[in-house]
Design a protein around this motif. Structure first.
Motif, PDB file in Angstrom:
ATOM      1  N   UNK A  99       0.839  -1.198   0.000  1.00 24.19           N
ATOM      2  CA  UNK A  99       0.000   0.000   0.000  1.00 24.19           C
ATOM      3  C   UNK A  99       0.870   1.242   0.000  1.00 24.19           C
ATOM      4  N   UNK A 100       0.541   2.185  -0.880  1.00 24.92           N
ATOM      5  CA  UNK A 100       1.289   3.441  -0.974  1.00 24.92           C
ATOM      6  C   UNK A 100       0.467   4.549  -0.309  1.00 24.92           C
ATOM      7  N   UNK A 101       1.040   5.129   0.738  1.00 24.31           N
ATOM      8  CA  UNK A 101       0.379   6.213   1.462  1.00 24.31           C
ATOM      9  C   UNK A 101       1.440   7.077   2.137  1.00 24.31           C
ATOM     10  N   UNK A 102       1.210   8.393   2.170  1.00 26.36           N
ATOM     11  CA  UNK A 102       2.188   9.308   2.773  1.00 26.36           C
ATOM     12  C   UNK A 102       1.613  10.112   3.933  1.00 26.36           C
ATOM     13  N   UNK A 103       0.304  10.011   4.170  1.00 21.18           N
ATOM     14  CA  UNK A 103      -0.324  10.727   5.274  1.00 21.18           C
ATOM     15  C   UNK A 103      -0.073   9.944   6.568  1.00 21.18           C
ATOM     16  N   UNK A 104       0.690  10.515   7.488  1.00 23.16           N
ATOM     17  CA  UNK A 104       1.098   9.795   8.695  1.00 23.16           C
ATOM     18  C   UNK A 104      -0.083   9.411   9.580  1.00 23.16           C
ATOM     19  N   UNK A 105      -1.099  10.256   9.655  1.00 24.39           N
ATOM     20  CA  UNK A 105      -2.271   9.938  10.473  1.00 24.39           C
ATOM     21  C   UNK A 105      -3.010   8.730   9.909  1.00 24.39           C
ATOM     22  N   UNK A 106      -3.157   8.695   8.580  1.00 19.48           N
ATOM     23  CA  UNK A 106      -3.840   7.564   7.943  1.00 19.48           C
ATOM     24  C   UNK A 106      -3.008   6.289   8.069  1.00 19.48           C
ATOM     25  N   UNK A 107      -1.702   6.428   7.963  1.00 16.42           N
ATOM     26  CA  UNK A 107      -0.817   5.269   8.110  1.00 16.42           C
ATOM     27  C   UNK A 107      -0.950   4.663   9.503  1.00 16.42           C
ATOM     28  N   UNK A 108      -1.040   5.520  10.512  1.00 17.06           N
ATOM     29  CA  UNK A 108      -1.169   5.049  11.895  1.00 17.06           C
ATOM     30  C   UNK A 108      -2.444   4.227  12.079  1.00 17.06           C
ATOM     31  N   UNK A 109      -3.538   4.710  11.495  1.00 13.65           N
ATOM     32  CA  UNK A 109      -4.809   3.971  11.571  1.00 13.65           C
ATOM     33  C   UNK A 109      -4.688   2.642  10.838  1.00 13.65           C
ATOM     34  N   UNK A 110      -4.103   2.681   9.639  1.00 21.20           N
ATOM     35  CA  UNK A 110      -3.955   1.471   8.822  1.00 21.20           C
ATOM     36  C   UNK A 110      -3.108   0.413   9.532  1.00 21.20           C
ATOM     37  N   UNK A 111      -2.036   0.830  10.140  1.00 21.46           N
ATOM     38  CA  UNK A 111      -1.163  -0.124  10.838  1.00 21.46           C
ATOM     39  C   UNK A 111      -1.889  -0.815  11.984  1.00 21.46           C
ATOM     40  N   UNK A 112      -2.746  -0.052  12.668  1.00 18.38           N
ATOM     41  CA  UNK A 112      -3.537  -0.633  13.751  1.00 18.38           C
ATOM     42  C   UNK A 112      -4.555  -1.624  13.206  1.00 18.38           C
ATOM     43  N   UNK A 113      -5.235  -1.249  12.125  1.00 13.06           N
ATOM     44  CA  UNK A 113      -6.255  -2.116  11.536  1.00 13.06           C
ATOM     45  C   UNK A 113      -5.664  -3.409  10.973  1.00 13.06           C
ATOM     46  N   UNK A 114      -4.443  -3.317  10.448  1.00 16.63           N
ATOM     47  CA  UNK A 114      -3.843  -4.447   9.750  1.00 16.63           C
ATOM     48  C   UNK A 114      -2.842  -5.230  10.598  1.00 16.63           C
TER      49      UNK A 114
END
Length: 212
Positions: A99-114
Motif C-alpha cells: 500500500x502506498x500512502x504518505x499521510x502519517x495519520x492515515x498510516x497510523x490507523x492502517x497499521x492498527x487495523x492491519x
C-alpha cells in the motif's frame, strides 16, 4: 443522454456480446452476495471505532475482483486508512498487498487495523520496482504532477494484470487520466462505471470499452 441510455442498457449486460464481459458485468461488478468476509471485516472495524458509513461499494467490489481474478500480489496507490486493504487480502491468506500512502495519520490507523494481517500487508511511501497482478489506484491520492500515471501503471503491470481506478470523475484532471487510460492500446478491456473504471490488460481480448 445517449451515454446515459447506453450505460443503463449495458449495466445489466444487455447488448454485451462477449461471454466474458457479460459474465464479468453481471456476476462480478453487479454481484450482491453477502460474503462472510464482509461481516468479519465489519466486526473488526467496529472494534476499532470505525463505523459502517466508512465502508463503501468500492470496498465490496475490491473484494469481488480479487476473489474473481485470484491475484497473488497487489499494489494499492492511495490506501488511506487501510480499510480497502482489508477487503483486498480477505479472499486468501496467500495474498500480499503493498500500500502506498504518505499521510502519517492515515498510516497510523492502517497499521492498527492491519496488525493481525501484518504478514500480508506493507505500507510504503514509494512504489517498489516490480510488477503486480492487480493495481488499485485512488485518483484522490496526490501523485506528483510530473508523473505520467498511465506509464507508471503499465511499468508495474504484466499481461494478466487488472486495474481498478477510483474517482475517475472527480475533476477535469482525473477525467483526462481516465480518457488516456481508455484509449491506450495496451488497455484491452475497460469498464466505465462513471465513478470508477476497471481495466484488463490481457492482450488476447479485442480492445473494447463498456459503459455500465
Amino acid at each position: 443522454m445517449l451515454a446515459f441510455l447506453k450505460r443503463k442498457r449495458t449495466a445489466k449486460g444487455f447488448g454485451v456480446h462477449s461471454p466474458f464481459a457479460f459474465s464479468f458485468i453481471t456476476k462480478v461488478i453487479n454481484e450482491k452476495l453477502p460474503y462472510n468476509a464482509y461481516f468479519d471485516i465489519h466486526n473488526h472495524l467496529t472494534k476499532n471505532n470505525i463505523g459502517p458509513k466508512e465502508i463503501s461499494e468500492i470496498h465490496y467490489l475490491s473484494f469481488r475482483l480479487v476473489n474473481f481474478f485470484h491475484p497473488k500480489n497487489i499494489l494499492e496507490i492511495g490506501s488511506g486508512k487501510g480499510i480497502n486493504t482489508l477487503f483486498l487480502i480477505a479472499p486468501s491468506n496467500k495474498i500480499t498487498c503493498v500500500s502506498i500512502e504518505t499521510d502519517f495519520d492515515k498510516i497510523a490507523v492502517a497499521q492498527k487495523l492491519q496488525y493481525h494481517k501484518k504478514n500480508q500487508t506493507e505500507i510504503k511511501n514509494a512504489i517498489p520496482n516490480c510488477t503486480f497482478d492487480a493495481i488499485f489506484c485512488n485518483l484522490d491520492y496526490k501523485v506528483q504532477k510530473s508523473v505520467d500515471l498511465v506509464k507508471l501503471l503499465i511499468e508495474h503491470s504484466h499481461n494478466q494484470t487488472f486495474w481498478l481506478i477510483m474517482n475517475i470523475d472527480k475533476n477535469k484532471a482525473t477525467k483526462a487520466i481516465w480518457r488516456k487510460i481508455k484509449i491506450d492500446e495496451r488497455t484491452r478491456l475497460s469498464f466505465d462505471k462513471k465513478h470508477f473504471g476497471i481495466v484488463i490488460l490481457n492482450s488476447e481480448y479485442q480492445k473494447l470499452n463498456y459503459l455500465i
